[in-house]
Each structure stands twice: as C-alpha cells, then as structure tokens.
Design an enzyme around this catalytic site. Structure first.
Site, PDB file in Angstrom:
ATOM      1  N   HIS A 183      -9.637   1.183  -0.964  1.00 51.22           N
ATOM      2  CA  HIS A 183      -9.563   1.694   0.320  1.00 51.22           C
ATOM      3  C   HIS A 183     -10.936   1.664   0.986  1.00 51.22           C
ATOM      4  O   HIS A 183     -11.817   2.147   0.136  1.00 51.22           O
ATOM      5  CB  HIS A 183      -9.112   3.395  -0.132  1.00 51.22           C
ATOM      6  CG  HIS A 183      -7.918   3.636  -0.149  1.00 51.22           C
ATOM      7  ND1 HIS A 183      -7.041   2.930  -1.322  1.00 51.22           N
ATOM      8  CD2 HIS A 183      -6.621   4.236   0.483  1.00 51.22           C
ATOM      9  CE1 HIS A 183      -5.887   3.495  -1.107  1.00 51.22           C
ATOM     10  NE2 HIS A 183      -5.556   3.995  -0.032  1.00 51.22           N
ATOM     11  N   HIS A 241       1.233   4.808  -2.463  1.00 54.14           N
ATOM     12  CA  HIS A 241       0.845   5.504  -3.638  1.00 54.14           C
ATOM     13  C   HIS A 241       2.231   6.221  -4.153  1.00 54.14           C
ATOM     14  O   HIS A 241       2.729   7.017  -3.456  1.00 54.14           O
ATOM     15  CB  HIS A 241      -0.061   6.541  -3.232  1.00 54.14           C
ATOM     16  CG  HIS A 241      -1.414   6.093  -2.471  1.00 54.14           C
ATOM     17  ND1 HIS A 241      -2.698   6.100  -3.378  1.00 54.14           N
ATOM     18  CD2 HIS A 241      -1.683   5.788  -1.329  1.00 54.14           C
ATOM     19  CE1 HIS A 241      -3.435   5.434  -2.366  1.00 54.14           C
ATOM     20  NE2 HIS A 241      -2.931   5.393  -1.140  1.00 54.14           N
ATOM     21  N   HIS A 287       0.710  -1.016  -0.130  1.00 52.59           N
ATOM     22  CA  HIS A 287      -0.105  -0.124  -0.012  1.00 52.59           C
ATOM     23  C   HIS A 287       0.853   1.128   0.180  1.00 52.59           C
ATOM     24  O   HIS A 287       1.370   1.690   1.197  1.00 52.59           O
ATOM     25  CB  HIS A 287      -0.958  -0.002   1.224  1.00 52.59           C
ATOM     26  CG  HIS A 287      -1.759   1.160   1.350  1.00 52.59           C
ATOM     27  ND1 HIS A 287      -3.125   0.877   1.932  1.00 52.59           N
ATOM     28  CD2 HIS A 287      -1.909   2.264   0.518  1.00 52.59           C
ATOM     29  CE1 HIS A 287      -3.704   2.135   1.827  1.00 52.59           C
ATOM     30  NE2 HIS A 287      -3.085   3.036   1.170  1.00 52.59           N
ATOM     31  N   ASP A 315       1.878   4.089   2.688  1.00 47.19           N
ATOM     32  CA  ASP A 315       0.690   5.004   2.176  1.00 47.19           C
ATOM     33  C   ASP A 315       1.436   5.919   1.473  1.00 47.19           C
ATOM     34  O   ASP A 315       1.264   5.910   0.122  1.00 47.19           O
ATOM     35  CB  ASP A 315      -0.160   5.615   3.115  1.00 47.19           C
ATOM     36  CG  ASP A 315      -1.709   5.695   2.688  1.00 47.19           C
ATOM     37  OD1 ASP A 315      -1.740   5.425   1.603  1.00 47.19           O
ATOM     38  OD2 ASP A 315      -2.390   6.127   3.345  1.00 47.19           O
ATOM     39  N   GLU A 317     -11.136   3.869   6.275  1.00 50.78           N
ATOM     40  CA  GLU A 317      -9.975   4.633   6.697  1.00 50.78           C
ATOM     41  C   GLU A 317     -10.718   5.512   7.577  1.00 50.78           C
ATOM     42  O   GLU A 317     -10.517   5.957   8.796  1.00 50.78           O
ATOM     43  CB  GLU A 317      -9.420   5.378   5.402  1.00 50.78           C
ATOM     44  CG  GLU A 317      -8.011   6.208   5.881  1.00 50.78           C
ATOM     45  CD  GLU A 317      -7.506   6.645   4.515  1.00 50.78           C
ATOM     46  OE1 GLU A 317      -8.034   6.394   3.609  1.00 50.78           O
ATOM     47  OE2 GLU A 317      -6.341   7.323   4.853  1.00 50.78           O
TER      48      GLU A 317
HETATM   49  N1  ADE Z   1      -4.705   8.787  -1.909  1.00 47.01           N
HETATM   50  C1  ADE Z   1      -3.426   8.806  -1.478  1.00 47.01           C
HETATM   51  N2  ADE Z   1      -3.361   8.696  -0.073  1.00 47.01           N
HETATM   52  C2  ADE Z   1      -4.658   8.380   0.155  1.00 47.01           C
HETATM   53  C3  ADE Z   1      -5.287   7.746   1.364  1.00 47.01           C
HETATM   54  N3  ADE Z   1      -4.844   7.645   2.430  1.00 47.01           N
HETATM   55  N4  ADE Z   1      -6.772   7.526   1.395  1.00 47.01           N
HETATM   56  C4  ADE Z   1      -7.333   7.748   0.261  1.00 47.01           C
HETATM   57  N5  ADE Z   1      -6.697   8.070  -0.898  1.00 47.01           N
HETATM   58  C5  ADE Z   1      -5.479   8.184  -0.805  1.00 47.01           C
HETATM   59 ZN    ZN Z   2      -3.662   4.927   0.705  1.00 42.12          ZN
END
Ligand code: ADE
Ligand code: ZN
Length: 331
Positions: free
Chosen positions: A194, A16, A14, A275, A197
C-alpha cells in the site's frame, strides 16, 4: 452500463479478507465463540462505519477481527466473500490477509492460513474462482515483528503467493521494510505494498525503488509527481485502485473527484477493487457502478479497467491469455 459491469468476467487484486467480515457474520461468530461485542446489534455496529481517515477505520477493523478464533471461522469468512465474488463474476482473486492481527491475539498461524486456504481451494473447485493469497505485514508495528513472523510465512510458501504491506501509512514509510522485503523477493514471493493512499508520492517512489514492488496498492498520490507518474506508466506497474474505500476514508471528498480517468489518460495500468467491502459499502461491481455513476466511464474505459485486472494479476501468461480471450468474447 451496470449490465455490462455485471457480465464481464473480472479479477480482483486488492481485497483484505478481514475487511469482508460483514456485521451479521461478526455477530454469528461472536456467539459461536462466546465473545461479547461492544455493540448490541448489527445496526449499532454499522452506524459506526463513518470514518474521517484511515486510522479511524483501522481501529474498528482490528476490533472486528477478535471474533475470528478457529480454522472454521477463517473458512466461513473466506467462503462468504467468495459467494459475493461469484455473484460479481470474479473469476480470479488475489486476497490480502494480516497474519499479525491474529497471531498477536494468540491465534496460531496455522489456524489462519489453513482455514483460508481450504476455503479458497474448495471455491476453485466448486465456484470456479482461482486465487492467490498475499500475507501482509502491519506497518504500524516494529520492523522486527515483520522479521519475526516472516519464517512462518515462508514455511507456508505452498499456500502463500505474495507479501504485502498495509495498515497505518503515515509515519511508516516503505523504507522501514526494505530488509524483510529483500528477503521475500529473494525467496521468490511476489511483493506489493500500500502506498500513496494517505501517504505522499515519495512513499510510492520508495515502494518502487526500495521494495521493488510488483504492484502498487492504491497509489493515488503518485499523481502529485509527474515524473513518477510517467515512470510508473512506462514500466506498466499496476495500481490497485479502490474507489469506495477512497470515498469512505476521505482520500477523495466526493466520488466525482476520483482521479480514475486521469490515471487512465496518463497511461497508468489502473484496476478497480473493493479493499474492505463490508466496511465501505460495496463489493467489486458496486465499486465499478458507483464510480461510473459519479464520473461517467465510457464502455471502453470499463473494458480497459477489467482487462487490466487480468494483465496485472500474478497468473501465468498462458492462463492470463485464456481469461483475456473469454473477456473479449463476452465483450
Ligand atoms: N488494511 C485494510 N484496509 C486497508 C487500507 N485501505 N489501507 C491500509 N491498510 C488496510
Ligand atoms: Zn487495502
């Protein structure tokens, strides 16, 4: 303990790639592309990295993407992450990227995927890190936008392994994406989303029941529903947990309150991930280390979390076995 964290080979599931854009590289790319950033310096920009919620972070994150213009920019972005991953003993990574945040700025889809894929392919040879690329739909945009970009993703199926769902969670339930996810599943993509969260346990349930996800990204709020939690544990559906992100986006008030131990006790296949490391203050090993400092992980818990990272990966079983054997021999 930090030494143990460092030496264990691990997978990251996970991350990005746009969230690994460090301010220094952002300024370098801005200069290269003749773009004027709103902030005068790296320090001024970093001072803004103080978020009250997911949306405040996303606003800054999408703004940063503006410096990514050419195929080489995407290559350099990916390469910088890969060098950090190598230092942290990451041997396999499954990264997210957000095609729409680039195509909506007029950057051709090919520019993004070709730059990223070339960097990851070079890293496989030069750094020994294998990879899968997961293209995410931005859930704050209309469903039709995802449907419109899907053929571009499908055209690059040789480079893209999975489909994900990210961006602003509240008000954008997984249900909104069930049609395009059904198509992606039919076409043989792995699918993740996702969920839980900032959103409620019900969004996690929807991701499972309506999107048929192969993994859940974050998933923290599934713990609010005991029946759902037991179901996820029984199915062996993995959660890609991101401790520093949870702290910086105020999903937890203090890292001491992080539910990682509860997740493991309830039998959930939790993994540790970074993340958006450039924004949240640490790559994968720092996530392990800060979490350990806060909640006091046992050696066995650290081992389980790392073992889970391979088990929950989308690697074929024979390759998983090789990684697990290597992990056991270091252990
Ligand atoms: N895009 C990048 N990081 C994210 C996150 N923590 N939650 C949702 N979208 C994202
Ligand atoms: Zn994320």
């Amino acid at each position: 303990m930090n030494e143990l964290i460092q030496i264990l080979p691990k997978a990251e599931l996970h991350m990005h790639i746009e969230g690994s854009l460090e301010p220094e590289l952002m300024f370098k790319l801005a200069k290269r592309n003749g773009i004027k950033l709103p902030d005068a310096s790296v320090d001024e920009l970093r001072a803004k990295y103080n978020f009250n919620n997911l949306q405040e972070f996303l606003d800054i994150y999408y703004q940063g993407c503006a410096v990514l213009q050419t195929e080489q920019d995407f290559y350099d972005l990916a390469w910088a992450y890969l060098e950090n991953a190598k230092q942290d003993n990451v041997v396999h990574t499954e990264i997210f990227y957000d095609p729409q945040s680039h195509t909506d700025r007029g950057i051709p889809f090919e520019t993004t995927i070709n730059g990223l894929h070339r960097a990851f392919t070079d890293a496989q040879q030069q750094l020994g890190i294998s990879f899968h690329i997961i293209a995410c739909f931005l859930r704050h945009l209309p469903e039709q936008d995802a449907i419109d970009i899907y053929p571009e993703i499908y055209k690059h199926k040789d480079k893209i392994y999975g489909i994900g769902l990210d961006s602003s969670e509240l008000g954008h339930p997984p249900e909104k994406y069930k049609r395009v996810f059904a198509q992606a599943k039919k076409d043989g993509f792995k699918v993740v989303a996702h969920a839980g969260e900032e959103g409620p346990a019900d969004y996690v349930k929807q991701a499972i029941e309506l999107l048929d996800v192969d993994r859940i990204d974050h998933g923290n709020h599934c713990l609010d529903d005991d029946i759902l939690t037991a179901h996820i544990a029984k199915q062996g559906l993995a959660l890609t947990v991101c401790p520093l992100s949870n702290l910086k986006l105020r999903v937890v008030k203090d890292l001491k309150d992080h539910p990682i131990k509860t997740m493991l006790k309830k039998g959930l296949m939790a993994t540790i991930n970074s993340d958006d490391p450039a924004y949240f203050g640490g790559y994968i090993n720092e996530n392990f280390m800060h979490l350990n400092d806060a909640v006091g992980l046992t050696e066995n818990e650290i081992f389980t979390l790392v073992e889970n990272s391979f088990k929950a990966s989308f690697l074929p079983d024979d390759i998983k076995k090789i990684h697990l054997q290597a992990l056991h021999s270091v252990w």
